[in-house]
Enzyme design. Structure first.
Site, mmCIF file in Angstrom:
data_model
loop_
_atom_site.group_PDB
_atom_site.id
_atom_site.type_symbol
_atom_site.label_atom_id
_atom_site.label_comp_id
_atom_site.label_asym_id
_atom_site.label_seq_id
_atom_site.Cartn_x
_atom_site.Cartn_y
_atom_site.Cartn_z
ATOM 1 N N THR A 7 0.771 -1.143 0.009
ATOM 2 C CA THR A 7 -0.067 0.120 0.311
ATOM 3 C C THR A 7 0.924 1.108 0.040
ATOM 4 O O THR A 7 2.074 1.313 0.072
ATOM 5 C CB THR A 7 -1.074 0.044 1.282
ATOM 6 O OG1 THR A 7 -1.760 0.887 1.163
ATOM 7 C CG2 THR A 7 -0.140 0.208 2.491
ATOM 8 N N GLY A 164 0.726 6.075 -7.055
ATOM 9 C CA GLY A 164 -0.008 5.028 -7.996
ATOM 10 C C GLY A 164 0.319 5.160 -9.378
ATOM 11 O O GLY A 164 0.041 3.829 -9.940
ATOM 12 N N CYS A 167 3.887 2.857 -8.727
ATOM 13 C CA CYS A 167 3.973 1.605 -8.206
ATOM 14 C C CYS A 167 2.875 0.581 -8.314
ATOM 15 O O CYS A 167 1.915 1.211 -8.301
ATOM 16 C CB CYS A 167 3.927 2.048 -6.470
ATOM 17 S SG CYS A 167 3.857 0.579 -5.489
ATOM 18 N N THR A 170 -0.037 0.140 -5.603
ATOM 19 C CA THR A 170 -0.731 1.381 -5.175
ATOM 20 C C THR A 170 -1.730 1.786 -6.285
ATOM 21 O O THR A 170 -1.479 1.928 -7.513
ATOM 22 C CB THR A 170 0.287 2.655 -4.946
ATOM 23 O OG1 THR A 170 1.264 2.211 -3.873
ATOM 24 C CG2 THR A 170 -0.443 3.847 -4.556
#
EC number: 3.4.25.2
Length: 181
Positions: A7, A164, A167, A170
Site C-alpha cells: 500500500t 499510484g 508503484c 498502489t
C-alpha cells in the site's frame, strides 16, 4: 501461504492543515489484486487522531486496536501513546512478529511507529510508508517546497496519485482524512 500486503500511506502537516491519504489496493502475493477500495486511513480518539497503516491487514488491525487503547489510557496524548505502543510492540514476543507500520498524527505531531521500537517525527512535516512510500514522499516534498500555496489535502492527493502511477501495489482509489484547526 502468502499474505495480503502493499500500500501507500502519506501524511503531511502544511500551512495549518493536516492530511493523511492512503490508496485502496490490497494485494495477495505478487500477482493478484484482491480489493481496490480498502480503507487504510482511520480516525481515532474522538476524531482527533489520524492513523494509517502499511503491511499485513490483520496485523494492522491488531495495532490499531492496541494504539487506540493506548490513546485512551493516556488521554489522547499522541506522543506518549506512540512511545508506549512501540515499547510494547518491540518487547512482546507475539507483537514483535507483526508485519506493519503506522503513521499517526494529530494537530501537534506527526509520527512513524515501527515494530523495532522506533517512534520518528520528521523534520519537514511529511511522512510516507508502504511500497509506494518513497514515490509519494518525493512528490510531496517537491510540492511542499515548490507549490507552497497548495493545501495539505491537495499535496496528499497529488502525492498518492504520483505513487499510484509508478508503484504497481498502489492504486488510484484514494481515501483522505483531514484535521482542521
Amino acid at each position: 501461504m502468502e499474505g495480503f500486503h502493499a500500500t501507500t500511506i502519506f501524511a503531511i502537516a502544511h500551512n495549518g492543515g493536516f492530511a493523511m491519504a492512503g490508496d485502496g489496493q490490497v494485494t495477495f502475493g505478487n500477482a493478484v489484486v484482491m480489493k481496490h477500495t480498502a480503507r487504510k486511513v482511520r480516525r481515532l480518539y474522538h476524531n482527533n487522531v489520524l492513523a494509517g497503516f502499511a503491511g499485513s491487514v490483520a496485523d494492522a488491525f491488531t495495532l490499531f486496536e492496541k494504539f487506540e487503547a493506548k490513546l485512551e489510557e493516556y488521554n489522547g496524548n499522541l506522543q506518549r501513546a506512540s512511545v508506549e505502543l512501540a515499547k510494547e510492540w518491540r518487547s512482546d514476543r507475539v507483537l514483535r512478529k507483526l508485519e506493519a507500520m503506522l503513521i499517526v498524527m494529530d494537530k501537534q505531531a506527526l509520527l512513524l511507529i515501527s515494530g523495532t521500537g522506533e517512534v520518528i517525527q520528521p523534520d519537514d512535516g511529511i511522512l510516507a510508508i508502504g511500497s509506494g512510500g518513497n514515490y509519494a514522499l518525493s512528490a510531496g516534498r517537491a510540492l511542499k517546497r515548490h507549490a507552497p500555496g497548495l493545501s495539505a489535502r491537495e499535496i496528499a492527493v497529488a502525492a498518492l496519485e504520483t505513487a499510484g502511477e509508478i508503484c504497481v501495489y498502489t492504486n488510484d482509489q484514494i481515501v483522505v482524512e483531514e484535521l482542521t484547526e
